[in-house]
Design an enzyme around this catalytic site. Sequence first.
Site, PDB file in Angstrom:
ATOM      1  CB  ILE A  13      -0.976  -0.017   1.196  1.00  0.00           C
ATOM      2  CG1 ILE A  13      -1.738  -1.356   1.233  1.00  0.00           C
ATOM      3  CG2 ILE A  13      -1.968   1.136   1.098  1.00  0.00           C
ATOM      4  CD1 ILE A  13      -2.633  -1.561   2.440  1.00  0.00           C
ATOM      5  CG  LEU A  34      14.570  -2.276   1.796  1.00  0.00           C
ATOM      6  CD1 LEU A  34      15.804  -2.281   0.873  1.00  0.00           C
ATOM      7  CD2 LEU A  34      13.332  -1.970   0.949  1.00  0.00           C
ATOM      8  N   GLY A  37       9.382  -5.045   2.559  1.00  0.00           N
ATOM      9  CA  GLY A  37       9.270  -4.139   1.408  1.00  0.00           C
ATOM     10  C   GLY A  37      10.297  -4.484   0.334  1.00  0.00           C
ATOM     11  CB  ILE A  52      10.079   2.559  12.881  1.00  0.00           C
ATOM     12  CG1 ILE A  52       9.378   1.205  12.764  1.00  0.00           C
ATOM     13  CG2 ILE A  52       9.758   3.450  11.689  1.00  0.00           C
ATOM     14  CD1 ILE A  52       7.864   1.289  12.888  1.00  0.00           C
ATOM     15  CB  ALA A  75       2.505  -2.133  10.804  1.00  0.00           C
ATOM     16  CE1 TYR A 141      -1.965  -5.458  11.390  1.00  0.00           C
ATOM     17  CE2 TYR A 141      -4.220  -6.191  11.017  1.00  0.00           C
ATOM     18  CZ  TYR A 141      -3.158  -5.378  10.689  1.00  0.00           C
ATOM     19  OH  TYR A 141      -3.287  -4.463   9.675  1.00  0.00           O
ATOM     20  CG  PHE A 169     -13.329  -2.751   5.370  1.00  0.00           C
ATOM     21  CD1 PHE A 169     -13.148  -1.508   5.989  1.00  0.00           C
ATOM     22  CD2 PHE A 169     -14.266  -3.610   5.906  1.00  0.00           C
ATOM     23  CE1 PHE A 169     -13.896  -1.142   7.117  1.00  0.00           C
ATOM     24  CE2 PHE A 169     -15.025  -3.250   7.033  1.00  0.00           C
ATOM     25  CZ  PHE A 169     -14.836  -2.023   7.627  1.00  0.00           C
ATOM     26  CG  PHE A 207      -9.240 -20.766   4.955  1.00  0.00           C
ATOM     27  CD1 PHE A 207      -8.584 -21.982   4.809  1.00  0.00           C
ATOM     28  CD2 PHE A 207      -8.481 -19.602   4.864  1.00  0.00           C
ATOM     29  CE1 PHE A 207      -7.215 -22.046   4.572  1.00  0.00           C
ATOM     30  CE2 PHE A 207      -7.116 -19.648   4.632  1.00  0.00           C
ATOM     31  CZ  PHE A 207      -6.481 -20.870   4.482  1.00  0.00           C
ATOM     32  N   GLY A 283     -10.584 -17.131  13.726  1.00  0.00           N
ATOM     33  CA  GLY A 283     -10.536 -15.666  13.783  1.00  0.00           C
ATOM     34  C   GLY A 283     -11.144 -14.970  12.584  1.00  0.00           C
TER      35      GLY A 283
END
Length: 322
Positions: A13, A34, A37, A52, A75, A141, A169, A207, A283
């Site tokens: 994103i 990285l 990423g 970070i 994250a 999470y 979403f 699933f 979950g």
Amino acid sequence: MVNVLVTGGAGYIGSHCCKELHNKGYNPITFDNLVYGHRENVKWGNFYKGDIGNLKDLETFFEKYKIDAVIHFAAYAYVGESITDPQKYYLNNLQNTINLLHHLLKNNIKYFIFSSTCATYGNPNRIPIDEDHPRSPINPYGRSKKMIEDILEDYNRAYGLKFVSLRYFNAAGADPDGETGENHDPETHLIPLVLDVAAGKSEAQVFGTDYDTKDGSCIRDYIHVSDLASAHVLALERLMNEGSSSFFNLGTGLGHSVLEVIETASEITGKEIPLKVTSRRPGDPPVLVASNEKAINELGWKPEYTSLEDIIRTAWNWHKRP
Ligand code: UDP
């Protein structure tokens, strides 16, 4: 020129957001370790390799660049892993974000856009889910993201840090020009996995088909990644134009079942997609669909990719690149 630090700008994103920032006349600067990423995704603005979690990296970065606003994507985002290794999630998504916020305060940076998630809501008690729906995440999470949202409200009150928290979403699709796209390792998301099957690489697993939904499989709101990117820039502009801190859901408001995704992918790729129905994944709520009215009304956002076909088509064009 407005300098925007994009943490995680080499990710899925984040890289789409850097493109949108660049196209809208902002100067994105990617800060990425990285680990997940990809350097080749950083095509819009400068790149700084850093973590970070490393205070020295952050300090050196903020000495080098004069930053006006921060969009924070960096994250971990594997729900299953967050259950088996919660510490990894609390250290990175929570502690390291607090470190990053420390540098914002220290450098008097007032604008912060946060990557949040519909996982902050947990099992919804009404559909579509609006921003006032109670937040009760069911995994570490989602909890790590909710905790940061709460911290942002405290920092807003105490320090005047202006923030927008964007609750995504199901991010899907790829840049329509084919300049960046989804490339996770390991891949756990439905659409790229199904496209792997179309490319002859594996078999699709469904699933659970015993949910209380129209065809028994789970329903999700798939939102195109370029539409997510445009919402970030609108959110930033809103903050810079004296808008107040806020939370927005980002989805199309439309739900599609797992079986519909597989059927649509089969039509678009022209390939048969054999599927194997397995048991429910722990979950997974049966239905997650956004109310996106607030983002439309208050951000002036307009998702362009509202059909599943269009979303999957861009994903396939990226997936089958040489
Ligand atoms: N899903 C599935 N098979 C897979 C991966 C996912 O049936 O191999 C289902 C999953 O149970 C969920 C939907 O597809 O209902 C979307 O899952 P994904 O992991 O892409 O995103 P999530 O909704 O977990 O954020």
